[in-house]
Motif scaffolding. Structure first.
Motif, PDB file in Angstrom:
ATOM      1  N   ILE A 413       0.854  -1.174   0.000  1.00  0.00           N
ATOM      2  CA  ILE A 413       0.000   0.000   0.000  1.00  0.00           C
ATOM      3  C   ILE A 413       0.897   1.234   0.000  1.00  0.00           C
ATOM      4  CG2 ILE A 413      -1.788   1.243   1.267  1.00  0.00           C
ATOM      5  CD1 ILE A 413      -2.734  -1.316   0.033  1.00  0.00           C
ATOM      6  N   LEU A 414       1.028   1.840  -1.162  1.00  0.00           N
ATOM      7  CA  LEU A 414       1.852   3.035  -1.295  1.00  0.00           C
ATOM      8  C   LEU A 414       1.014   4.270  -1.001  1.00  0.00           C
ATOM      9  CD1 LEU A 414       3.601   2.048  -4.637  1.00  0.00           C
ATOM     10  CD2 LEU A 414       4.309   1.492  -2.316  1.00  0.00           C
ATOM     11  N   GLU A 415       1.682   5.409  -0.815  1.00  0.00           N
ATOM     12  CA  GLU A 415       0.947   6.651  -0.603  1.00  0.00           C
ATOM     13  C   GLU A 415       0.074   6.963  -1.815  1.00  0.00           C
ATOM     14  OE1 GLU A 415       0.613   8.289   2.123  1.00  0.00           O
ATOM     15  OE2 GLU A 415       1.909   6.854   3.132  1.00  0.00           O
ATOM     16  N   GLN A 416       0.616   6.698  -3.030  1.00  0.00           N
ATOM     17  CA  GLN A 416      -0.211   6.900  -4.223  1.00  0.00           C
ATOM     18  C   GLN A 416      -1.382   5.936  -4.246  1.00  0.00           C
ATOM     19  OE1 GLN A 416       3.093   6.228  -3.999  1.00  0.00           O
ATOM     20  NE2 GLN A 416       4.152   6.793  -5.885  1.00  0.00           N
ATOM     21  N   GLY A 417      -1.131   4.726  -3.729  1.00  0.00           N
ATOM     22  CA  GLY A 417      -2.191   3.732  -3.730  1.00  0.00           C
ATOM     23  C   GLY A 417      -3.348   4.109  -2.838  1.00  0.00           C
ATOM     24  N   ARG A 418      -3.067   4.657  -1.681  1.00  0.00           N
ATOM     25  CA  ARG A 418      -4.145   5.060  -0.778  1.00  0.00           C
ATOM     26  C   ARG A 418      -5.022   6.125  -1.431  1.00  0.00           C
ATOM     27  NH1 ARG A 418      -2.402   3.176   4.353  1.00  0.00           N
ATOM     28  NH2 ARG A 418      -0.167   2.771   4.396  1.00  0.00           N
ATOM     29  N   THR A 419      -4.389   7.045  -2.095  1.00  0.00           N
ATOM     30  CA  THR A 419      -5.146   8.126  -2.737  1.00  0.00           C
ATOM     31  C   THR A 419      -6.037   7.586  -3.842  1.00  0.00           C
ATOM     32  OG1 THR A 419      -3.363   9.667  -2.244  1.00  0.00           O
ATOM     33  CG2 THR A 419      -4.955  10.329  -3.926  1.00  0.00           C
ATOM     34  N   GLU A 420      -5.473   6.685  -4.651  1.00  0.00           N
ATOM     35  CA  GLU A 420      -6.241   6.160  -5.773  1.00  0.00           C
ATOM     36  C   GLU A 420      -7.361   5.228  -5.303  1.00  0.00           C
ATOM     37  OE1 GLU A 420      -5.937   7.215  -8.713  1.00  0.00           O
ATOM     38  OE2 GLU A 420      -4.058   8.330  -8.543  1.00  0.00           O
ATOM     39  N   LEU A 421      -7.061   4.362  -4.342  1.00  0.00           N
ATOM     40  CA  LEU A 421      -8.080   3.423  -3.868  1.00  0.00           C
ATOM     41  C   LEU A 421      -9.237   4.139  -3.178  1.00  0.00           C
ATOM     42  CD1 LEU A 421      -5.894   0.494  -2.466  1.00  0.00           C
ATOM     43  CD2 LEU A 421      -7.192   0.544  -4.593  1.00  0.00           C
ATOM     44  N   SER A 422      -8.970   5.281  -2.591  1.00  0.00           N
ATOM     45  CA  SER A 422     -10.044   6.018  -1.916  1.00  0.00           C
ATOM     46  C   SER A 422     -11.093   6.525  -2.899  1.00  0.00           C
ATOM     47  CB  SER A 422      -9.455   7.191  -1.134  1.00  0.00           C
ATOM     48  OG  SER A 422      -8.809   8.106  -2.010  1.00  0.00           O
ATOM     49  N   LYS A 423     -10.806   6.464  -4.199  1.00  0.00           N
ATOM     50  CA  LYS A 423     -11.786   6.878  -5.208  1.00  0.00           C
ATOM     51  C   LYS A 423     -12.858   5.813  -5.439  1.00  0.00           C
ATOM     52  CE  LYS A 423      -8.297   9.628  -7.686  1.00  0.00           C
ATOM     53  NZ  LYS A 423      -7.568   9.807  -8.960  1.00  0.00           N
ATOM     54  N   LEU A 424     -12.641   4.608  -4.932  1.00  0.00           N
ATOM     55  CA  LEU A 424     -13.602   3.524  -5.132  1.00  0.00           C
ATOM     56  C   LEU A 424     -14.695   3.610  -4.077  1.00  0.00           C
ATOM     57  CD1 LEU A 424     -11.095   0.595  -5.845  1.00  0.00           C
ATOM     58  CD2 LEU A 424     -12.109   2.219  -7.450  1.00  0.00           C
ATOM     59  N   THR A 425     -15.498   4.625  -4.178  1.00  0.00           N
ATOM     60  CA  THR A 425     -16.520   4.895  -3.159  1.00  0.00           C
ATOM     61  C   THR A 425     -17.680   3.905  -3.202  1.00  0.00           C
ATOM     62  OG1 THR A 425     -17.576   6.467  -4.668  1.00  0.00           O
ATOM     63  CG2 THR A 425     -15.946   7.343  -3.111  1.00  0.00           C
ATOM     64  N   LYS A 426     -17.809   3.118  -4.286  1.00  0.00           N
ATOM     65  CA  LYS A 426     -18.901   2.149  -4.400  1.00  0.00           C
ATOM     66  C   LYS A 426     -18.473   0.736  -4.012  1.00  0.00           C
ATOM     67  CE  LYS A 426     -21.179   4.711  -8.134  1.00  0.00           C
ATOM     68  NZ  LYS A 426     -21.707   4.624  -9.530  1.00  0.00           N
ATOM     69  N   LEU A 427     -17.211   0.557  -3.629  1.00  0.00           N
ATOM     70  CA  LEU A 427     -16.714  -0.779  -3.335  1.00  0.00           C
ATOM     71  C   LEU A 427     -17.455  -1.373  -2.138  1.00  0.00           C
ATOM     72  CD1 LEU A 427     -14.445  -2.614  -4.514  1.00  0.00           C
ATOM     73  CD2 LEU A 427     -13.108  -2.005  -2.502  1.00  0.00           C
ATOM     74  N   GLU A 428     -17.931  -2.609  -2.299  1.00  0.00           N
ATOM     75  CA  GLU A 428     -18.674  -3.296  -1.244  1.00  0.00           C
ATOM     76  C   GLU A 428     -17.944  -4.528  -0.718  1.00  0.00           C
ATOM     77  OE1 GLU A 428     -22.382  -4.213  -3.039  1.00  0.00           O
ATOM     78  OE2 GLU A 428     -23.055  -2.131  -3.188  1.00  0.00           O
ATOM     79  N   ARG A 429     -17.122  -5.166  -1.543  1.00  0.00           N
ATOM     80  CA  ARG A 429     -16.437  -6.389  -1.130  1.00  0.00           C
ATOM     81  C   ARG A 429     -14.961  -6.298  -1.514  1.00  0.00           C
ATOM     82  NH1 ARG A 429     -21.367  -7.611  -3.149  1.00  0.00           N
ATOM     83  NH2 ARG A 429     -22.784  -8.777  -1.799  1.00  0.00           N
ATOM     84  N   LEU A 430     -14.100  -6.593  -0.531  1.00  0.00           N
ATOM     85  CA  LEU A 430     -12.655  -6.565  -0.742  1.00  0.00           C
ATOM     86  C   LEU A 430     -12.068  -7.849  -0.180  1.00  0.00           C
ATOM     87  CD1 LEU A 430     -10.060  -5.066  -1.593  1.00  0.00           C
ATOM     88  CD2 LEU A 430     -10.006  -4.067   0.706  1.00  0.00           C
ATOM     89  N   ASP A 431     -11.231  -8.528  -0.971  1.00  0.00           N
ATOM     90  CA  ASP A 431     -10.613  -9.784  -0.558  1.00  0.00           C
ATOM     91  C   ASP A 431      -9.097  -9.622  -0.618  1.00  0.00           C
ATOM     92  OD1 ASP A 431      -9.732 -12.307  -0.073  1.00  0.00           O
ATOM     93  OD2 ASP A 431     -11.012 -13.303  -1.544  1.00  0.00           O
ATOM     94  N   ILE A 432      -8.450  -9.675   0.550  1.00  0.00           N
ATOM     95  CA  ILE A 432      -6.988  -9.614   0.618  1.00  0.00           C
ATOM     96  C   ILE A 432      -6.472 -10.813   1.403  1.00  0.00           C
ATOM     97  CG2 ILE A 432      -6.743  -7.121   0.325  1.00  0.00           C
ATOM     98  CD1 ILE A 432      -6.645  -6.833   3.337  1.00  0.00           C
ATOM     99  N   ALA A 433      -7.130 -11.951   1.272  1.00  0.00           N
ATOM    100  CA  ALA A 433      -6.742 -13.156   2.006  1.00  0.00           C
ATOM    101  C   ALA A 433      -5.551 -13.830   1.345  1.00  0.00           C
ATOM    102  CB  ALA A 433      -7.919 -14.132   2.069  1.00  0.00           C
ATOM    103  N   LYS A 434      -4.761 -14.542   2.165  1.00  0.00           N
ATOM    104  CA  LYS A 434      -3.654 -15.359   1.686  1.00  0.00           C
ATOM    105  C   LYS A 434      -2.611 -14.551   0.924  1.00  0.00           C
ATOM    106  CE  LYS A 434      -6.652 -19.406   1.292  1.00  0.00           C
ATOM    107  NZ  LYS A 434      -7.170 -20.480   0.418  1.00  0.00           N
TER     108      LYS A 434
END
Length: 645
Positions: A413-434
């Motif tokens: 998770i880079l600083e640029q990544g946090r900024t870009e991912l925060s644009k996904l305001t409609k995201l309902e499901r996130l999978d970061i397992a394994k």
């Protein structure tokens, strides 16, 4: 005087047809709340709710008498019905067929306008039990699905003769004779799903010849169907919109090329676990502009070349599954030849990025789990491509589901990544397992808080680096160190318990003078890359209360390996030495109890910005495959044992 705008809105909502259209677009929870407004709204809401009814929990065994009053009042509005079973009941060998027939007849007789029916039955049920009842009451049936494994062609023909309006049929173990029965009785059929079928290539071609207007063809888990069948289907069926050959391992590229080249209206394609190649998928990108869903899990021959063609040409794509295609790399998000240029301009605006954006900006589902996203050999490549990935993900503002799991995926998770991912305001499901490397608990909370609508966050306890030890734990460790007179090694828990440390008073190579020192391991939330390579973590302190009494040969390596004492060594153990070891045993038992009192809770939890509650176990052992899973969704129905989906 009343507000004219409000008055007009009230009059509009009083029109039943418009109100039904509005209710039909509502979620289940919103529809239930609307039903409490007034009696008219309750009546219309109940009509919408009754359109689809689910009866789970072993429908033919339990008493459903409490359901009959509802069906007597609302049964005429039920259009879709699903009769489900638990996994244990599906395997039951002895079944009361007469009771099952009565139960099924009681349900179907109260739903005269049923159009879609899904019936699940135990393994040993014969097809005649469904033929008799469904053929009698399913006159308006248009879609029929069952998990029955032993269909007799004569039974299927008899059932279909009584249900002449079926357009969609799904089942298991369909034979060639069964296909002929369907073709003979269902001239309006446009969709067919076959799981683990037993027909051959020629029988499928003969079936396709009789249905040139077929819209959906799903053949999964067929290990012997060859490219001959695909080439034959391509000669007759040009209108196919839905195509599924999941886990058909005998299909080859020539069959895919022949069929995909004649399907310009294709909207859904599932070729997971097949021998599909880049050339086949590039053909889809060039010939199927209407494609909306593409599933390619575990396709080991595909590379980023074909995926780049898909995401740029198929602009209507909504669902993309690339999970565990281990030859696909992060270059699907950007051109590696311009990675240095991007790295130099990463601080500039998105308009100046040298990577061409995806054409499918309406994507709602993206699964890139297990793709080759780890660049341990060349960190400069990773530092250039990960920002490109986050930049592209930030453009997919309609994304609802994002999956980044898989042991090969090293998520940073880079600083640029946090900024870009925060644009996904409609995201309902996130999978970061394994993930390949675990993430600190604070980082997982921060990731979850980026998405205000998140309802599901998938991860395992082993994917989490617990927060650092509390002050009380630090004090307990310092007390132990003071009593022992030696610094205790610290670090995060790993999959195996570390070997114990030894202090050799006489430096005699690990003989009788060696002193046992416990290895106390505590959680550490430092996010440095060097300390995040361990795959299993826990937040409890561990100190052995009963050290081994066997002698061990001293090792100069960081992780000494135990050796079994020889018979000669055992003879040299004196009574005085045993007494000394017993004293040390008691000493470490008391110290172990002192430290164990300072353990952290077994489960840590947090509430995200969206209201979702997530948790993980400090011992790294999950009851299920993932933790922090779905939130508390409202289940349907007001009566135990049945409800609305």
């Amino acid at each position: 005087m009343s507000d004219p705008v409000l008055l007009a809105s009230t009059k509009t909502l009083a029109i039943p047809e418009i109100l039904c259209l509005i209710f039909d677009c509502m979620t289940l929870s919103a529809l239930r709340q609307a039903s409490l407004v007034c009696k008219e709204w309750e009546r219309l809401a109940n009509i919408i709710l009754a359109n689809q009814l689910v009866i789970p929990n072993d429908w033919y065994i339990h008493d459903l008498s409490h359901l009959w009053p509802f069906l007597d009042r609302r049964g005429e509005h039920v259009k879709a019905l699903s009769l489900e079973l638990s996994q244990s009941t599906r395997l039951v060998q002895e079944v009361d067929l007469e009771r099952m027939a009565r139960q099924l007849e009681s349900i179907l007789s109260r739903t005269p306008n049923l159009e879609r029916l899904d019936v699940q039955v135990p393994r040993e049920v014969k097809s005649s039990i469904l033929t008799t009842v469904i053929g009698r009451y399913g006159k308006r049936l248009q879609q029929f699905e069952t998990n029955l494994l032993n269909w007799e062609p004569s039974d299927m023909a008899q059932l279909l003769e009584g249900c002449s309006q079926i357009r969609h049929i799904s089942g298991h173990n369909f034979t060639g004779d069964l296909l002929q029965a369907i073709a003979r009785t269902q001239p309006l059929l446009s969709k067919i799903d076959c799981t683990h079928p037993r027909f051959d290539d020629d029988e499928l071609i003969a079936f396709a010849k009789q249905f040139p207007n077929l819209l959906r063809l799903s053949v999964s888990l067929h290990q012997f169907m060859t490219s001959k069948a695909l080439i034959g289907v391509a000669d007759y069926c040009f209108q196919l919109e839905y195509l599924n050959f999941h886990f058909c391992l005998s299909l080859q590229s020539n069959g895919f090329q022949a069929l995909l080249a004649v399907l310009p209206n294709l909207r859904f394609l599932d070729l997971g676990l097949t021998e599909v190649h880049d050339a086949d998928i590039i053909l889809v990108a060039n010939r199927c502009p209407q494609l909306e869903s593409l599933k390619l899990p575990f396709c080991g021959n595909l590379t980023q070349k074909s995926i780049r063609a898909i995401v740029q040409n198929c602009t209507k794509l909504v669902h993309l599954d690339l999970s565990f295609c281990d030859k696909i790399m992060l270059t699907i998000f950007g051109d590696p030849s311009t990675s240095s240029a991007f790295s130099a301009s990463s601080s500039s605006t998105s308009a100046s990025t040298p990577f061409s954006s995806w054409g499918c900006l309406g994507l709602e589902y993206l699964d890139i789990s297990g793709i080759h996203a780890s660049y341990s050999a060349d960190t400069s490549v990773a530092s250039a491509l990960l920002p490109a990935m986050y930049h592209q993900l930030g453009l997919l503002t309609d994304l609802r589901t994002l999956k980044l799991s898989g042991h090969g995926f090293s998520l940073q998770i880079l600083e640029q990544g946090r900024t870009e991912l925060s644009k996904l305001t409609k995201l309902e499901r996130l999978d970061i397992a394994k993930l390949r490397n675990p993430l600190p608990w604070a980082t997982i909370i921060e990731i979850g808080n980026l998405f205000p609508r998140l309802t599901e966050l998938q991860f395992r306890s082993n994917d989490v680096i617990p927060p650092q030890a509390t002050l009380a734990q630090e004090q307990a460790i310092e007390e132990v160190e003071a009593k022992v007179g030696h610094r205790i090694k610290r670090g995060r828990f790993v999959d195996q318990q570390p070997e114990p440390l030894y202090q050799d008073d006489n430096d005699d190579g690990g003989q009788a003078g060696s002193t046992y020192l416990p290895a106390v391991i505590m959680a550490d939330s430092c996010a440095s890359s060097s300390r995040s390579a361990t795959s299993s973590t826990t937040g409890t302190l561990s100190i052995p209360s009963e050290p081994s009494l066997s002698k061990r040969k001293r090792s100069r390596s960081p992780s000494p390996t135990p050796t079994t004492p020889s018979a000669a060594d055992e003879d040299t153990i004196t009574a005085e030495g045993s007494s000394e070891q017993d004293t040390k045993k008691k000493k470490w038992t008391s110290l172990g109890k002192a430290v164990e009192k300072q353990k952290q809770p077994e489960v840590m939890s947090a509430t995200l910005r969206s209201g979702l509650k997530i948790s993980f176990k400090l011992n790294g052992e999950d009851d299920e495959d993932s933790q922090g899973g779905p939130g508390d969704f409202e289940s349907g129905g007001g009566v135990v044992g049945w409800g609305f989906p």
